[in-house]
Design a protein around this motif. Structure first.
Motif, short mmCIF file in Angstrom:
data_model
loop_
_atom_site.label_atom_id
_atom_site.label_comp_id
_atom_site.label_asym_id
_atom_site.label_seq_id
_atom_site.Cartn_x
_atom_site.Cartn_y
_atom_site.Cartn_z
N LEU A 82 0.92 -1.35 0.00
CA LEU A 82 -0.19 0.17 -0.07
C LEU A 82 0.86 1.20 0.12
O LEU A 82 1.82 1.38 0.78
CB LEU A 82 -0.97 -0.02 1.24
N GLU A 83 0.47 2.15 -0.81
CA GLU A 83 1.24 3.34 -1.07
C GLU A 83 0.53 4.74 -0.92
O GLU A 83 -0.40 4.77 -1.40
CB GLU A 83 1.83 3.25 -2.42
N ILE A 84 1.27 5.59 -0.37
CA ILE A 84 0.70 7.06 -0.22
C ILE A 84 1.92 8.04 -0.37
O ILE A 84 2.98 7.70 -0.07
CB ILE A 84 -0.02 7.33 1.04
N LYS A 85 1.60 9.10 -1.15
CA LYS A 85 2.56 10.14 -1.30
C LYS A 85 2.84 11.02 -0.30
O LYS A 85 1.97 11.21 0.38
CB LYS A 85 1.90 11.07 -2.66
N ASN A 86 4.39 11.08 -0.12
CA ASN A 86 4.72 11.95 1.31
C ASN A 86 4.15 13.14 0.97
O ASN A 86 4.30 13.96 -0.09
CB ASN A 86 6.22 11.79 0.95
N ALA A 87 3.61 13.76 2.03
CA ALA A 87 3.24 15.21 1.96
C ALA A 87 4.34 16.03 1.84
O ALA A 87 5.46 15.81 2.63
CB ALA A 87 2.35 15.44 3.07
N GLU A 88 3.97 17.36 1.08
CA GLU A 88 5.13 18.40 1.02
C GLU A 88 5.86 18.64 2.26
O GLU A 88 6.90 19.40 2.47
CB GLU A 88 4.53 19.31 0.18
N ASP A 89 4.72 18.80 3.24
CA ASP A 89 5.38 19.51 4.63
C ASP A 89 5.98 18.55 5.56
O ASP A 89 6.28 18.67 6.62
CB ASP A 89 4.22 20.22 5.35
N ASP A 90 5.95 17.01 5.03
CA ASP A 90 6.40 16.19 5.84
C ASP A 90 8.04 16.20 5.79
O ASP A 90 8.52 16.33 5.02
CB ASP A 90 6.01 14.64 5.32
N THR A 91 8.79 16.01 7.01
CA THR A 91 10.05 16.14 7.20
C THR A 91 10.49 14.80 7.72
O THR A 91 10.60 14.66 9.02
CB THR A 91 10.45 17.28 8.25
N LEU A 92 10.66 13.98 6.82
CA LEU A 92 11.35 12.70 7.04
C LEU A 92 12.76 12.56 7.16
O LEU A 92 13.66 13.62 6.62
CB LEU A 92 11.16 11.64 6.13
N ASP A 93 13.35 11.89 8.05
CA ASP A 93 14.75 11.72 8.26
C ASP A 93 15.45 11.13 7.04
O ASP A 93 15.02 10.26 6.52
CB ASP A 93 15.07 10.77 9.57
N ALA A 94 16.32 12.10 6.36
CA ALA A 94 16.99 11.67 5.09
C ALA A 94 17.80 10.28 5.19
O ALA A 94 17.91 9.75 4.28
CB ALA A 94 17.85 12.75 4.75
N ASP A 95 18.08 9.86 6.48
CA ASP A 95 18.68 8.54 6.35
C ASP A 95 17.89 7.36 6.93
O ASP A 95 18.19 6.24 6.87
CB ASP A 95 19.80 8.80 7.73
N SER A 96 16.49 7.80 6.91
CA SER A 96 15.65 6.57 7.42
C SER A 96 15.60 5.85 5.99
O SER A 96 15.42 6.43 4.87
CB SER A 96 14.35 7.18 7.91
N LYS A 97 14.95 4.73 6.55
CA LYS A 97 14.65 3.55 5.18
C LYS A 97 13.28 4.01 4.46
O LYS A 97 13.21 3.91 3.32
CB LYS A 97 14.53 2.15 5.57
N TRP A 108 6.61 8.29 -3.07
CA TRP A 108 5.47 7.32 -2.54
C TRP A 108 6.06 6.44 -1.48
O TRP A 108 6.72 5.75 -1.76
CB TRP A 108 4.82 6.53 -3.62
N MET A 109 5.60 6.86 -0.28
CA MET A 109 5.81 5.60 0.73
C MET A 109 5.24 4.64 0.42
O MET A 109 4.01 4.68 0.26
CB MET A 109 5.54 6.54 2.22
N ARG A 110 5.74 3.44 0.96
CA ARG A 110 4.78 2.13 1.02
C ARG A 110 5.25 1.05 1.98
O ARG A 110 6.24 1.20 2.62
CB ARG A 110 5.29 1.51 -0.45
N GLY A 111 4.26 0.36 2.08
CA GLY A 111 4.87 -0.89 3.16
C GLY A 111 3.67 -1.89 2.85
O GLY A 111 2.67 -1.76 2.08
N PRO A 112 4.09 -3.10 3.66
CA PRO A 112 2.76 -4.20 3.46
C PRO A 112 1.96 -4.14 4.68
O PRO A 112 1.93 -3.69 5.76
CB PRO A 112 3.84 -5.39 3.81
N TYR A 113 0.71 -4.43 4.29
CA TYR A 113 -0.46 -4.34 5.10
C TYR A 113 -1.62 -5.42 4.55
O TYR A 113 -1.62 -5.75 3.41
CB TYR A 113 -1.05 -2.70 4.87
N THR A 114 -2.22 -5.76 5.78
CA THR A 114 -2.97 -7.05 5.62
C THR A 114 -4.53 -6.62 5.29
O THR A 114 -4.90 -5.53 6.05
CB THR A 114 -3.00 -8.10 6.67
#
Length: 322
Positions: A82-97, A108-114
């Motif tokens: 499942l994917e969703i676009k990262n919001a423009e004002d989101d400040t994610l850690d650039a080193d994060s997976k 687009w952020m994504r991950g496994p969901y049931t």
């Protein structure tokens, strides 16, 4: 068009990509990775209709209601990307997976969901709000574009043999109850009228985390000969594997022979591993245990907990009450 999903994203059976659709995967669960590289999946465009708070507290658990114009076919227990676009004002850690994978996936952020439930043009997915991805999903407004794809794991009901099962026990922790709810709804519907009765034991850390209580209470009242459920709040009652709480595992009005009970374990990896080993030690056949781990895969198994689980099940075997 085919796209790639990083192999570390999905958590489900390692051979889910090569098995036929109707294959049964008993009591096995590993981090998903395809032998010949990252798994591929078609991305389906969709929109978020609503992120519904479903717990008793402050919205730490939500059910995503997702609509798509594409005709789809999913069942409770299928795992999707499942994917969703990262919001423009989101400040994610650039080193994060999460950030690095989103960058590689066009933002687009994504991950496994049931999947909890599905229709021809909709999906419901329950998730715990704990990290950047889940916070983004939970806070998204109605109409927000999302994407999903893939169809991994065997659906819950498909993994249970009607012919040899007289009682089903779902044991869940946290939002692991979501797919169980969808499976229960389907089992209680007209198309599942021949399905065995179900006991649900849903474990939560606090009372505020209990999910969909009113809905489950209503199902229990409407189907007294087919469904019963109980909650274990570990902050108040101790671990699910404690001797007192294990009485809920074996206390049932749906009596049947020892080897005619199927157990589905879903949620915290430590719980799943301990119950799986305990059931095996008690002599429960491997094909009567199916599992799905959400997290905590590498947690140490408590040998005493395994012994307690096995003893609780074995105590009831001579009386044919499992």
């Amino acid at each position: 068009m085919k796209f790639f999903l990083a192999s570390t994203l999905l958590i489900c059976a390692a051979n889910a990509f090569t098995l036929p659709k109707h294959s049964i995967i008993p009591a096995s669960n590993t981090r998903l990775h395809a032998a010949d590289g990252p798994p591929q999946y078609d991305k389906i465009e969709a929109t978020l209709r609503r992120a519904e708070k479903v717990d008793n507290g402050h919205g730490s658990s939500v059910m995503l209601h997702i609509d798509t114009r594409t005709a789809i076919e999913y069942e409770p227990g299928h795992v999707i990307a499942l994917e969703i676009k990262n919001a423009e004002d989101d400040t994610l850690d650039a080193d994060s997976k999460t950030f690095q994978d989103a960058q590689a996936n066009g933002g687009w952020m994504r991950g496994p969901y049931t999947v909890s439930r599905s229709t021809e043009h909709s999906l419901d997915v329950m998730m715990k709000v704990v990290g950047e991805k889940s916070k983004r999903f939970a806070s998204a407004e109605a109409g927000t574009p999302v994407r999903f794809g893939g169809k991994f794991k065997v659906p819950i009901l498909e993994g249970i043999s009607n012919d040899t099962t007289k009682r089903v026990v779902f044991v869940s922790t946290g939002v692991g109850v979501g797919p169980c709810i969808g499976a229960i709804e389907k089992a209680l519907s007209g198309e599942g009228s021949s399905f065995p009765p179900i006991d649900l034991i849903a474990s939560y850390r606090t009372e505020e985390e209990v999910v969909s209580k009113e809905h489950l209470d209503r199902l229990q009242i409407e189907h007294p000969d087919k469904f019963s459920w109980k909650t274990i709040v570990t902050k108040e009652q101790g671990r699910l594997s404690s001797s007192d709480n294990l009485k809920e595992l074996t206390s049932t009005k749906f009596h049947c022979e020892f080897d005619n009970t199927h157990y589905h374990l879903i949620g915290n990896g430590q719980m799943v591993s301990e119950f799986k080993q305990g059931l095996q030690k008690a002599g429960v056949s491997d094909d009567k245990v199916t599992v799905e781990m959400y997290f905590n895969h590498k947690a140490d198994v408590d040998a005493e907990a395994v012994e307690r689980i096995a003893a609780a099940v074995m105590e009831t075997a001579p009386a044919s009450v499992v």
